[in-house]
Motif scaffolding. Structure first.
Motif, PDB file in Angstrom:
ATOM      1  N   ARG A   3     -12.524  31.350  35.435  1.00 27.16           N
ATOM      2  CA  ARG A   3     -12.412  32.639  34.749  1.00 27.16           C
ATOM      3  C   ARG A   3     -11.374  32.566  33.633  1.00 27.16           C
ATOM      4  N   ALA A   4     -11.658  33.238  32.531  1.00 23.67           N
ATOM      5  CA  ALA A   4     -10.735  33.268  31.398  1.00 23.67           C
ATOM      6  C   ALA A   4      -9.643  34.301  31.642  1.00 23.67           C
ATOM      7  N   PHE A   5      -8.446  34.002  31.145  1.00 26.60           N
ATOM      8  CA  PHE A   5      -7.348  34.960  31.252  1.00 26.60           C
ATOM      9  C   PHE A   5      -6.286  34.632  30.217  1.00 26.60           C
ATOM     10  N   VAL A   6      -5.407  35.600  29.973  1.00 23.98           N
ATOM     11  CA  VAL A   6      -4.236  35.396  29.123  1.00 23.98           C
ATOM     12  C   VAL A   6      -3.000  35.560  29.991  1.00 23.98           C
ATOM     13  N   LEU A   7      -2.108  34.580  29.913  1.00 23.29           N
ATOM     14  CA  LEU A   7      -0.844  34.636  30.640  1.00 23.29           C
ATOM     15  C   LEU A   7       0.243  35.117  29.683  1.00 23.29           C
ATOM     16  N   ALA A   8       0.877  36.234  30.027  1.00 23.09           N
ATOM     17  CA  ALA A   8       1.966  36.797  29.223  1.00 23.09           C
ATOM     18  C   ALA A   8       3.285  36.516  29.932  1.00 23.09           C
ATOM     19  N   THR A   9       4.229  35.894  29.210  1.00 18.05           N
ATOM     20  CA  THR A   9       5.523  35.541  29.790  1.00 18.05           C
ATOM     21  C   THR A   9       6.638  36.085  28.905  1.00 18.05           C
ATOM     22  N   VAL A  10       7.564  36.814  29.497  1.00 16.56           N
ATOM     23  CA  VAL A  10       8.744  37.266  28.757  1.00 16.56           C
ATOM     24  C   VAL A  10       9.635  36.054  28.519  1.00 16.56           C
ATOM     25  N   ILE A  11       9.893  35.737  27.249  1.00 23.57           N
ATOM     26  CA  ILE A  11      10.699  34.549  26.938  1.00 23.57           C
ATOM     27  C   ILE A  11      12.088  34.903  26.404  1.00 23.57           C
ATOM     28  N   GLU A  12      12.249  36.137  25.923  1.00 25.16           N
ATOM     29  CA  GLU A  12      13.572  36.586  25.478  1.00 25.16           C
ATOM     30  C   GLU A  12      13.689  38.082  25.729  1.00 25.16           C
ATOM     31  N   SER A  13      14.901  38.522  26.018  1.00 20.86           N
ATOM     32  CA  SER A  13      15.158  39.963  26.096  1.00 20.86           C
ATOM     33  C   SER A  13      16.601  40.217  25.704  1.00 20.86           C
ATOM     34  N   THR A  50       2.837  35.090  19.843  1.00 21.66           N
ATOM     35  CA  THR A  50       4.131  35.620  20.273  1.00 21.66           C
ATOM     36  C   THR A  50       4.267  37.054  19.789  1.00 21.66           C
ATOM     37  N   LEU A  51       4.709  37.911  20.685  1.00 14.93           N
ATOM     38  CA  LEU A  51       4.856  39.340  20.393  1.00 14.93           C
ATOM     39  C   LEU A  51       6.317  39.718  20.584  1.00 14.93           C
ATOM     40  N   GLU A  52       6.930  40.284  19.550  1.00 18.26           N
ATOM     41  CA  GLU A  52       8.329  40.706  19.641  1.00 18.26           C
ATOM     42  C   GLU A  52       8.415  42.189  19.307  1.00 18.26           C
ATOM     43  N   THR A  53       9.045  42.955  20.175  1.00 19.96           N
ATOM     44  CA  THR A  53       9.050  44.410  20.027  1.00 19.96           C
ATOM     45  C   THR A  53      10.408  44.995  20.396  1.00 19.96           C
ATOM     46  N   HIS A  54      10.861  45.953  19.579  1.00 13.65           N
ATOM     47  CA  HIS A  54      12.026  46.757  19.944  1.00 13.65           C
ATOM     48  C   HIS A  54      11.508  47.988  20.688  1.00 13.65           C
ATOM     49  N   LEU A  55      11.940  48.159  21.913  1.00 12.96           N
ATOM     50  CA  LEU A  55      11.328  49.154  22.790  1.00 12.96           C
ATOM     51  C   LEU A  55      11.547  50.587  22.318  1.00 12.96           C
ATOM     52  N   THR A  56      12.670  50.860  21.682  1.00 15.42           N
ATOM     53  CA  THR A  56      12.937  52.230  21.222  1.00 15.42           C
ATOM     54  C   THR A  56      12.401  52.468  19.823  1.00 15.42           C
ATOM     55  N   HIS A  57      12.764  51.598  18.873  1.00 17.21           N
ATOM     56  CA  HIS A  57      12.390  51.812  17.478  1.00 17.21           C
ATOM     57  C   HIS A  57      10.879  51.759  17.268  1.00 17.21           C
ATOM     58  N   GLU A  58      10.187  50.867  17.987  1.00 21.82           N
ATOM     59  CA  GLU A  58       8.760  50.668  17.744  1.00 21.82           C
ATOM     60  C   GLU A  58       7.867  51.357  18.770  1.00 21.82           C
ATOM     61  N   LEU A  59       8.358  51.535  19.980  1.00 19.06           N
ATOM     62  CA  LEU A  59       7.504  52.089  21.033  1.00 19.06           C
ATOM     63  C   LEU A  59       7.990  53.429  21.568  1.00 19.06           C
ATOM     64  N   GLY A  60       9.172  53.843  21.160  1.00 19.83           N
ATOM     65  CA  GLY A  60       9.683  55.124  21.617  1.00 19.83           C
ATOM     66  C   GLY A  60      10.125  55.137  23.062  1.00 19.83           C
ATOM     67  N   MET A  61      10.359  53.954  23.639  1.00 17.86           N
ATOM     68  CA  MET A  61      10.830  53.903  25.018  1.00 17.86           C
ATOM     69  C   MET A  61      12.340  54.127  25.044  1.00 17.86           C
ATOM     70  N   CYS A  62      12.837  54.657  26.138  1.00 18.94           N
ATOM     71  CA  CYS A  62      14.253  54.999  26.218  1.00 18.94           C
ATOM     72  C   CYS A  62      15.137  53.807  26.570  1.00 18.94           C
ATOM     73  N   CYS A  63      14.513  52.658  26.887  1.00 16.78           N
ATOM     74  CA  CYS A  63      15.303  51.502  27.334  1.00 16.78           C
ATOM     75  C   CYS A  63      16.296  51.048  26.273  1.00 16.78           C
ATOM     76  N   GLY A  64      15.818  50.984  25.025  1.00 13.89           N
ATOM     77  CA  GLY A  64      16.705  50.617  23.929  1.00 13.89           C
ATOM     78  C   GLY A  64      16.829  49.138  23.677  1.00 13.89           C
ATOM     79  N   GLY A  65      16.166  48.302  24.449  1.00 12.41           N
ATOM     80  CA  GLY A  65      16.295  46.863  24.285  1.00 12.41           C
ATOM     81  C   GLY A  65      15.182  46.252  23.447  1.00 12.41           C
ATOM     82  N   ARG A  66      15.147  44.925  23.456  1.00 15.23           N
ATOM     83  CA  ARG A  66      14.157  44.161  22.689  1.00 15.23           C
ATOM     84  C   ARG A  66      13.569  43.089  23.597  1.00 15.23           C
ATOM     85  N   MET A  67      12.244  42.863  23.478  1.00 15.41           N
ATOM     86  CA  MET A  67      11.572  41.843  24.283  1.00 15.41           C
ATOM     87  C   MET A  67      10.715  40.958  23.393  1.00 15.41           C
ATOM     88  N   LYS A  68      10.704  39.674  23.714  1.00 12.10           N
ATOM     89  CA  LYS A  68       9.777  38.737  23.077  1.00 12.10           C
ATOM     90  C   LYS A  68       8.894  38.156  24.178  1.00 12.10           C
TER      91      LYS A  68
END
Length: 256
Positions: free
Chosen positions: A15-25, A74-92
């Motif tokens: 079966r096909a799948f995509v594995l997503a791994t947090v590599i930076e936060s 690779t996906l890099e996102t600022h949780l507050t500025h780009e997604l409106g989440m209250c966490c305030g951090g950044r994830m790659k």
């Protein structure tokens, strides 16, 4: 079941799948580096990378990756500025696509088929062998393959296929080859080939056309199948055939 065990099961099932791994936060994030999630083609999940808007964004990126030519993203996102989440951090997050292996069905269990099966398994095709002769179609001759003791033409008529199926026709009988091809050519597939000389190929095309096979379907027929490397022995012929299958899998330019 652990996520790694579930991944192993998905691979074993083809079966096909995509594995997503947090590599930076950085800062406050719902998950830390090393957290993993599996996204399947139907959108179902195994594991989590934090839920909420960030997980939704990763799922959408994974779905896009299924149909993209590249295997990683690779996906890099600022949780507050780009997604409106209250966490305030950044994830790659690193996304890695694991494609379902292409399926190869060999109609006929002769010497060339045996060599093709062994080589195709080695380069990650899932191989099925179909032949009505028990002395030829056996798990001893085709280890690692699904072996079906059935009439090849009957199986060709009954099977369902899609764009990841490859068919190689190598039976011991020319009329049987033709019956199998008449059943296969109208079906969706990535590859349909028949073993034989160029003279046999010309005769087959004429007979298939007379039998009502449409011109567009005939254009898909690889005959003689295999890349033109001057192969003579069963092992050499298998190399030429599997090389052509790899070419199709990698979407290289078709043989002229």
């Amino acid at each position: 079941m652990t996520l790694y065990a579930e991944i192993a099961t998905l691979i074993a099932e083809g079966r096909a799948f995509v594995l997503a791994t947090v590599i930076e936060s950085a800062g406050s994030t719902p998950q830390k580096p090393g957290s993993k999630m599996v996204v399947l083609e139907d959108g179902s999940l195994r594991g989590t990378v934090g839920g909420g808007a960030i997980e939704f964004q990763i799922i959408e990126a994974a779905r896009q990756l299924f149909s993209a030519p590249e295997r990683t993203r690779t996906l890099e996102t600022h949780l507050t500025h780009e997604l409106g989440m209250c966490c305030g951090g950044r994830m790659k997050v690193f996304l890695e696509k694991h494609e379902a292996p292409m399926r190869l069905t060999l109609f006929g269990a002769g010497h060339v088929a045996r060599e093709v099966a062994a080589l195709a398994l080695h380069v990650d095709f899932r191989v099925t062998v179909v032949d009505a002769r028990p002395e030829w179609a056996s798990s001893e001759r085709f280890p690692g393959c699904e072996v079906l003791l059935k009439d090849p033409a009957d199986h060709a008529r009954a099977l369902s296929s899609d764009a990841r199926d490859c068919f190689c026709v190598t039976t011991h009988d020319h009329p049987l080859d033709q019956a199998v091809l008449e059943a296969l050519l109208p079906k969706p597939s990535a590859y349909v080939g028949v073993i034989g000389s160029r003279r046999k190929a010309e005769r087959f095309r004429m007979r298939l056309e007379a039998a009502g096979v449409e011109a567009a379907a005939l254009e898909r027929l690889r005959s003689p199948m295999g890349l033109p490397i001057g192969a003579l022995t069963p092992a050499e012929i298998a190399v030429s055939i599997v090389a052509e299958l790899i070419q199709v899998r990698r979407s290289a330019s078709p043989r002229k």
